[in-house]
Write an enzyme that holds these catalytic residues in place. Structure first.
Site, PDB file in Angstrom:
ATOM      1  CG  HIS A 157       5.364  -2.267   5.001  1.00  0.00           C
ATOM      2  ND1 HIS A 157       5.383  -3.330   4.331  1.00  0.00           N
ATOM      3  CD2 HIS A 157       4.693  -2.535   6.458  1.00  0.00           C
ATOM      4  CE1 HIS A 157       4.600  -4.197   5.056  1.00  0.00           C
ATOM      5  NE2 HIS A 157       4.139  -3.862   6.097  1.00  0.00           N
TER       6      HIS A 157
ATOM      7  CE  LYS B 211       3.453 -12.265  11.450  1.00  0.00           C
ATOM      8  NZ  LYS B 211       3.539 -10.619  11.019  1.00  0.00           N
TER       9      LYS B 211
ATOM     10  NE  ARG C 298      -2.680  -2.501   7.045  1.00  0.00           N
ATOM     11  CZ  ARG C 298      -3.606  -3.628   6.865  1.00  0.00           C
ATOM     12  NH1 ARG C 298      -4.557  -3.509   5.884  1.00  0.00           N
ATOM     13  NH2 ARG C 298      -3.933  -4.666   7.630  1.00  0.00           N
TER      14      ARG C 298
ATOM     15  CB  SER D 244       2.458  -8.286   4.223  1.00  0.00           C
ATOM     16  OG  SER D 244       3.183  -7.128   4.050  1.00  0.00           O
TER      17      SER D 244
END
Length: 161
Positions: free
Chosen positions: A18, A42, A91, A129
């Site tokens: 990030h 989440k 990514r 993450s």
């Protein structure tokens, strides 16, 4: 015209990937808003305010970067902050496919919005993450994957050290 970019995410936790995207984006745009999403679905490790403060700590040396928390639709946040660019970090090929779907949706909702997809530097592309949270659950060492202040916060809050 000032180019105002938004880089959104849950940032739970913020990773070096990030931060890579933030640093590079800050060089490309007049102003960069790091938009920290509430994302209650989440079940984040940190509250929205904690994530905002952690991200502020990560970005304090970048003078044109502002960190803001938000709830609700990203398109509403972008409009309210008069942003004209949306930054998306990529990514993997899977990320690209997903982001292309989102791009179509954003183009309908905000036709004047430019969307910039930045690939994460190769040495950081494996960090996510989700994987970092898996390491945290097992009380592993995440220091190679997150900024120093985030590592310290996790050690205090989660590991109680």
């Amino acid at each position: 015209m000032m180019n105002i970019a938004v880089f959104p995410g849950t940032f739970d936790p913020a990773t070096l990937g990030h931060f890579d995207i933030i640093q590079r984006s800050s060089k490309l745009f007049d102003r960069l808003i790091v938009a920290v999403a509430e994302s209650p679905i989440k079940k984040p490790l940190f509250t929205l305010q904690e994530r905002v403060e952690l991200m502020k700590g990560c970005t304090k040396q970048l003078s044109n970067v502002e960190v803001m928390g938000f709830e609700g639709m990203l398109t509403d946040f972008i409009t309210a902050n008069k942003a004209n660019v949306l930054i998306r970090g990529i990514r993997t090929v899977a990320d690209y496919d997903y982001e292309m779907q989102l791009t179509g949706m954003y183009r309908i909702a905000l036709p004047r919005l430019e969307i910039v997809m930045l690939p994460t530097n190769g040495n950081l592309a494996f960090i996510s993450s989700s994987l970092v949270r898996d390491i945290i659950v097992h009380r592993g060492d995440i220091s190679h994957f997150v900024p120093h202040n985030v590592n310290n916060a996790i050690r205090e809050k989660i590991y109680n050290q």
